[in-house]
Design a protein around this motif. Structure first.
Motif, PDB file in Angstrom:
ATOM      1  N   GLY A   1      -8.815   2.281  -0.703  1.00  0.00           N
ATOM      2  CA  GLY A   1      -8.108   1.366   0.175  1.00  0.00           C
ATOM      3  C   GLY A   1      -8.911   0.148   0.583  1.00  0.00           C
TER       4      GLY A   1
ATOM      5  N   LEU B   1      -8.047  -1.426  -4.069  1.00  0.00           N
ATOM      6  CA  LEU B   1      -6.765  -1.976  -3.615  1.00  0.00           C
ATOM      7  C   LEU B   1      -6.851  -3.484  -3.359  1.00  0.00           C
ATOM      8  CD1 LEU B   1      -3.874  -1.898  -2.551  1.00  0.00           C
ATOM      9  CD2 LEU B   1      -4.734  -0.933  -0.417  1.00  0.00           C
TER      10      LEU B   1
ATOM     11  N   ARG C   1      -2.623   0.963   7.970  1.00  0.00           N
ATOM     12  CA  ARG C   1      -3.817   0.545   7.248  1.00  0.00           C
ATOM     13  C   ARG C   1      -3.641  -0.852   6.653  1.00  0.00           C
ATOM     14  NH1 ARG C   1      -4.419   4.937   9.079  1.00  0.00           N
ATOM     15  NH2 ARG C   1      -4.972   6.909   8.058  1.00  0.00           N
TER      16      ARG C   1
ATOM     17  N   ARG D   1       0.120   4.463  -0.676  1.00  0.00           N
ATOM     18  CA  ARG D   1      -0.632   5.723  -0.706  1.00  0.00           C
ATOM     19  C   ARG D   1       0.140   6.891  -0.084  1.00  0.00           C
ATOM     20  NH1 ARG D   1      -5.862   4.470   2.723  1.00  0.00           N
ATOM     21  NH2 ARG D   1      -5.313   2.300   2.274  1.00  0.00           N
TER      22      ARG D   1
ATOM     23  N   ASP E   1       0.867  -1.176   0.000  1.00  0.00           N
ATOM     24  CA  ASP E   1       0.000   0.000   0.000  1.00  0.00           C
ATOM     25  C   ASP E   1       0.907   1.230   0.000  1.00  0.00           C
ATOM     26  OD1 ASP E   1      -1.644   2.153   0.551  1.00  0.00           O
ATOM     27  OD2 ASP E   1      -2.757   1.149   2.154  1.00  0.00           O
TER      28      ASP E   1
END
Length: 374
Positions: A70, A74, A92, A8, A6
């Protein structure tokens, strides 16, 4: 391993967490792993800083859409790519990730729990509501400091059995440009240096008050240089400086390049970082790597990171900060002793070793998930 990440945190400007993501990914790639980076939109600095890997960029601009991405796009893409392990490097995890995919989460801090008033409301809401599910569904949890691990155990007692501490590494601060002359920042004599985003958690009002309370002769000898971009909810620092009548001794550089930052570290007397809370505190080891001792706080992770190369103060007590400033500025023997430990302290933090430890955690998570799915 085929590792899904992830990414982001690369969408916005590079912060400490963004640097952690980049460096840890770079060293995982050096270990031979195949990396898949998932982003809700194009990264802030383009693609040149990313390690070798496959990039999956969505069309989900903005904070709200990023949160939707997310938990929808994702996990869908991660399942489609048949990754071996999914890593959430910043608080996360997708709640609805395919149950066959092992997952690891990294927690940097619990500011939302312990220092909520110092956060932007959007970030507070996201951490408040998404950290617990991430910790719950993770096969393994990584904390970046023992202090963060202790707070995690208090907040989520059931996570103890899968909690690990892996310190980040030291990133050498340098650059390819010719550094500006110190005089371009108004620096004309020795100085005490602060490095960081100018935001509430950095405790700058108390640092300024402590500096203003130093004897005038000390302020004449040592400037206070604040290096960092303007954050939020801190008001106008120039007005605070003016109200304390220390304009002639304080320099605000604004955001500086890595080249200029390296130069600022090189010539400083010491780093002053009396933060209210830090999950780790990269400037501490950056300064140490340049041979600088640090003044930092006796709370959260800062004693753990500063080791024997710093003096600890109570960040809520202006007098304590004042005493620390005066000691490191004027006590030559103390300064020499702490400076002698600085570089050795910084060398405790190594990205290659951190990546090897994370690789081990990934393998353990894979074994756990495989057993659970049999």
């Amino acid at each position: 391993m085929k590792i899904g990440i992830d990414a982001r945190n690369l969408v916005t400007s590079t912060t400490g967490i963004g640097r952690y993501l980049l460096e840890m990914s770079r060293h995982l790639a050096l270990l031979g792993h195949e990396l898949h980076f998932y982003l809700p939109e194009a990264p802030h600095k383009g693609l040149k800083d990313l390690p070798t890997g496959t990039l999956h960029v969505g069309r989900f601009p903005g904070a709200i859409r990023r949160m939707i991405w997310g938990q929808t796009e994702l996990p869908r893409r991660a399942a489609q790519d048949e990754i071996d392990i999914f890593w959430g490097p910043a608080h996360r995890l997708p709640i609805f990730l395919d149950h066959r995919i092992p997952r690891v989460i990294t927690i940097h801090d619990l500011v939302w729990r312990d220092m909520a008033a110092t956060m932007r409301w959007q970030t507070w809401i996201a951490d408040r509501w998404l950290m617990k599910p991430g910790v719950t569904v993770a096969d393994e949890i990584v904390a970046v400091s023992a202090a963060t691990a202790d707070v995690l155990k208090a907040a989520f007692p059931t996570c103890r059995e899968k909690l690990n501490v892996i310190h980040p590494g030291l990133t050498a601060i340098a650059g390819t440009l010719v550094p500006k002359k110190l005089s371009s920042f108004g620096i004309d004599r020795p100085y005490i240096l602060f490095v960081g985003t100018l935001e509430p958690r950095k405790n700058l009002p108390r640092l300024l008050q402590a500096y203003a309370a130093l004897p005038e002769a000390t302020r004449q000898r040592f400037l206070l240089v604040l290096a960092g971009g303007q954050g939020w909810r801190l008001g106008d620092l120039k007005e605070q400086v003016a109200a304390l009548r220390i304009e002639s001794s304080v320099r605000l550089t604004g955001y500086v390049s890595d080249t200029d930052l390296a130069q600022l570290y090189s010539y400083a007397r010491f780093l002053a970082m009396p933060s209210l809370y830090e999950g780790f505190g990269f400037p501490i080891i950056e300064a140490n790597a340049m041979g600088l001792p640090v003044l930092t706080s006796n709370t959260s992770s800062m004693p753990e990171v500063a080791g024997e190369a710093g003096i600890l103060v109570n960040p809520s007590d202006v007098q304590s900060i004042l005493d620390g400033l005066e000691s490191l500025a004027m006590d030559g023997a103390l300064h020499t002793r702490l400076a002698a430990s600085a570089r050795a302290n910084s060398q405790r933090f190594n990205w290659s070793e951190s990546a090897l430890q994370l690789e081990h955690i990934f393998k353990r998570a894979i074994a756990k998930r495989r057993t659970a799915c049999e």
